[in-house]
Design a protein around this motif. Structure first.
Motif, mmCIF file in Angstrom:
data_model
loop_
_atom_site.group_PDB
_atom_site.id
_atom_site.type_symbol
_atom_site.label_atom_id
_atom_site.label_comp_id
_atom_site.label_asym_id
_atom_site.label_seq_id
_atom_site.Cartn_x
_atom_site.Cartn_y
_atom_site.Cartn_z
ATOM 1 N N GLU A 1 0.834 -0.901 -0.055
ATOM 2 C CA GLU A 1 -0.138 0.110 0.319
ATOM 3 C C GLU A 1 0.747 1.020 0.280
ATOM 4 N N LEU A 2 1.626 1.074 0.882
ATOM 5 C CA LEU A 2 2.955 2.196 1.089
ATOM 6 C C LEU A 2 3.646 2.796 -0.359
ATOM 7 N N ALA A 3 4.111 1.520 -1.027
ATOM 8 C CA ALA A 3 4.883 1.649 -2.509
ATOM 9 C C ALA A 3 3.416 1.591 -3.733
ATOM 10 N N GLY A 4 3.089 1.326 -3.457
ATOM 11 C CA GLY A 4 1.440 2.236 -4.082
ATOM 12 C C GLY A 4 1.173 3.400 -4.660
ATOM 13 N N LEU A 5 1.505 4.157 -3.209
ATOM 14 C CA LEU A 5 0.346 5.689 -2.828
ATOM 15 C C LEU A 5 1.459 6.605 -4.423
ATOM 16 N N ASP A 6 0.127 7.848 -4.755
ATOM 17 C CA ASP A 6 0.297 8.658 -5.549
ATOM 18 C C ASP A 6 1.063 9.838 -4.326
ATOM 19 N N LEU A 7 0.940 11.026 -5.299
ATOM 20 C CA LEU A 7 0.827 12.431 -4.742
ATOM 21 C C LEU A 7 -0.503 12.615 -4.371
ATOM 22 N N THR A 8 -1.426 12.602 -5.383
ATOM 23 C CA THR A 8 -2.270 13.862 -5.736
ATOM 24 C C THR A 8 -3.466 12.112 -5.787
ATOM 25 N N ALA A 9 -4.287 12.278 -5.844
ATOM 26 C CA ALA A 9 -5.704 11.845 -6.256
ATOM 27 C C ALA A 9 -6.386 11.095 -7.457
ATOM 28 N N GLY A 10 -4.628 11.473 -8.530
ATOM 29 C CA GLY A 10 -5.487 10.919 -9.831
ATOM 30 C C GLY A 10 -6.787 10.165 -9.871
ATOM 31 N N LYS A 11 -7.157 9.780 -10.993
ATOM 32 C CA LYS A 11 -8.227 8.970 -11.766
ATOM 33 C C LYS A 11 -7.853 7.115 -11.306
ATOM 34 N N ALA A 12 -6.248 7.157 -11.248
ATOM 35 C CA ALA A 12 -5.883 5.376 -11.685
ATOM 36 C C ALA A 12 -5.381 5.411 -10.545
ATOM 37 N N ALA A 13 -5.356 6.465 -9.256
ATOM 38 C CA ALA A 13 -4.090 6.705 -8.593
ATOM 39 C C ALA A 13 -4.492 4.761 -7.237
ATOM 40 N N LEU A 14 -3.945 4.071 -6.894
ATOM 41 C CA LEU A 14 -4.530 3.221 -5.897
ATOM 42 C C LEU A 14 -4.399 3.984 -4.381
ATOM 43 N N GLY A 15 -3.843 4.736 -4.081
ATOM 44 C CA GLY A 15 -3.700 5.854 -2.684
ATOM 45 C C GLY A 15 -3.059 7.421 -2.597
ATOM 46 N N TRP A 16 -3.032 7.637 -2.425
ATOM 47 C CA TRP A 16 -2.744 9.275 -1.532
ATOM 48 C C TRP A 16 -2.627 10.024 -0.904
ATOM 49 N N VAL A 17 -1.764 10.705 -0.310
ATOM 50 C CA VAL A 17 -1.845 11.445 1.227
ATOM 51 C C VAL A 17 -2.499 12.465 0.893
ATOM 52 N N ASP A 18 -3.189 13.354 2.169
ATOM 53 C CA ASP A 18 -3.464 14.379 2.245
ATOM 54 C C ASP A 18 -3.516 15.538 3.217
ATOM 55 N N LEU A 19 -3.032 15.400 2.778
ATOM 56 C CA LEU A 19 -2.280 16.812 4.176
ATOM 57 C C LEU A 19 -2.678 17.562 4.746
ATOM 58 N N ASP A 20 -3.416 18.390 4.015
ATOM 59 C CA ASP A 20 -4.624 18.644 4.559
ATOM 60 C C ASP A 20 -5.344 18.293 5.555
ATOM 61 N N ASN A 21 -5.636 17.447 5.715
ATOM 62 C CA ASN A 21 -6.332 16.792 6.539
ATOM 63 C C ASN A 21 -6.204 15.415 6.759
ATOM 64 N N GLY A 22 -4.462 15.448 6.885
ATOM 65 C CA GLY A 22 -3.967 14.369 7.887
ATOM 66 C C GLY A 22 -4.891 13.293 7.464
ATOM 67 N N GLU A 23 -4.221 13.143 6.148
ATOM 68 C CA GLU A 23 -4.656 11.555 6.001
ATOM 69 C C GLU A 23 -4.841 10.610 4.972
ATOM 70 N N VAL A 24 -4.341 8.968 4.591
ATOM 71 C CA VAL A 24 -3.682 9.269 3.614
ATOM 72 C C VAL A 24 -5.526 7.810 3.207
ATOM 73 N N ALA B 1 3.969 8.888 -8.440
ATOM 74 C CA ALA B 1 3.972 8.230 -7.406
ATOM 75 C C ALA B 1 5.375 9.432 -6.330
ATOM 76 N N LEU B 2 3.929 8.915 -5.337
ATOM 77 C CA LEU B 2 5.028 9.625 -4.257
ATOM 78 C C LEU B 2 6.055 9.378 -3.731
ATOM 79 N N PHE B 3 6.520 8.112 -3.813
ATOM 80 C CA PHE B 3 8.608 7.998 -3.108
ATOM 81 C C PHE B 3 9.058 7.045 -4.659
ATOM 82 N N VAL B 4 9.705 8.178 -4.823
ATOM 83 C CA VAL B 4 10.748 7.501 -5.998
ATOM 84 C C VAL B 4 11.645 7.439 -5.336
ATOM 85 N N SER B 5 13.222 6.427 -6.486
ATOM 86 C CA SER B 5 13.835 6.411 -6.000
ATOM 87 C C SER B 5 15.262 7.869 -7.037
#
Length: 311
Positions: free
Chosen positions: A158-181, A219-223
């Protein structure tokens, strides 16, 4: 239906094709089925599929157990075999499903390994700042990943699959404003989990230096090469980080998930809330952490009660 497959392995290939097209199983799951059924074909050498009976399957399971194969793995193999023979019985004449009623050896219940609160916080806390320069991007990426694993109890996939924003194809993302993932877990079930203040700060520091993904994705986490960090890489980085920081045990991502669940339950006592945050479909999967909770209480009792260790 067309011509029937010719030979034992051809029937396995046909079944795998059925799982791929009809049940839409993932490549990882299909590979596991292929391994299990290939082993069945090898172990039952000399017997055509209709000749494989209940007693032979019991002997095969006993043989696997004699090789010290984990009961959980034997149970998975039996499940794969049972499904195959159920499918096969709809296509050829079988006396019965030979795996029906065959059970794996009972396995001893083992509790998930969790870190103490102090060890977990020490593991994910930022290292002392270097003289002169700030933290390197790779260090900021690691800290954000490790903080988020412990803060929200995510699976490494789940962590590896996170995107930075909530795009249509995103499996998950972080919402810094609301403090949630937001994550998509097993069974494609989506859940929202709170993110702690330390993890939010670590994420903000990482996002500020995060390189653009080389594939144009989100992708949120990139090399450092701009590719999405894989679960395997996260495991390797966490293990190395644990060794470098003197962790008392060999650390893996699921240990942080166990630690999250155990520590939240110890503080809140709310099993249902922990179940929801972990994404468990059944409360029974979460109840193991009540045993961890009691284990912690027993340790405190033994250390603190003046009569606990009277001989």
């Amino acid at each position: 239906m067309g011509a029937e497959p010719d030979g034992k392995l051809a029937w396995i290939d046909a079944y795998l094709g059925h799982l791929r097209t009809e049940r839409k199983l993932s490549a990882h799951t299909l590979a596991a089925y292929a391994r299990d059924l290939g082993e069945l074909a090898t172990l039952s050498d000399g017997h055509d599929w209709p000749q494989v009976d209940h007693f032979l399957v019991r002997r095969l399971a006993a043989k696997l157990h004699a090789k010290d194969l984990d009961p959980r793995s034997i149970a998975r193999k039996l499940s794969s075999w049972r499904g195959f023979f159920g499918w096969l019985g709809e296509r050829v004449a079988l006396p019965a499903n030979p795996v029906q009623g065959v059970r794996a050896p009972k396995r001893a219940k083992t509790l998930p390994r969790a870190l103490s609160v102090d060890d977990a916080v020490r593991l994910v806390a930022p290292p002392a700042p270097r003289a002169g320069n700030g933290a390197e991007p790779a260090e900021l990426c690691n800290r954000a990943m490790f903080e988020l694993l412990y803060s929200s109890g995510l699976r490494v996939s789940e962590l590896a699959g996170l995107d930075l924003t909530a795009g249509k194809a995103a499996l998950g993302w972080v919402d810094l404003d609301n403090g949630e993932v937001v994550v998509t877990g097993k069974g494609n079930k989506r859940r929202v989990v709170p993110v702690g203040a330390a993890a939010l700060a670590a994420l903000a520091a990482w996002i500020a230096v995060r390189p653009a993904p080389s594939d144009g994705g989100d992708a949120l986490f990139v090399s450092t090469r701009g590719t999405r960090v894989s679960p395997r890489v996260i495991q390797q980085r966490l293990r190395a980080h644990g060794v470098a920081n003197g962790a008392p045990v060999r650390v893996h991502p699921h240990m942080l998930r166990h630690s999250f669940a155990s520590h939240v339950l110890q503080s809140s006592g709310d099993l249902r809330a922990v179940q929801e945050m972990l994404g468990h479909s059944s409360i029974s999967s979460t109840q193991v952490y009540t045993a961890l909770d009691f284990q912690h209480l027993a340790e405190v009792y033994d250390q603190a009660h003046p009569r606990a260790k009277v001989k």
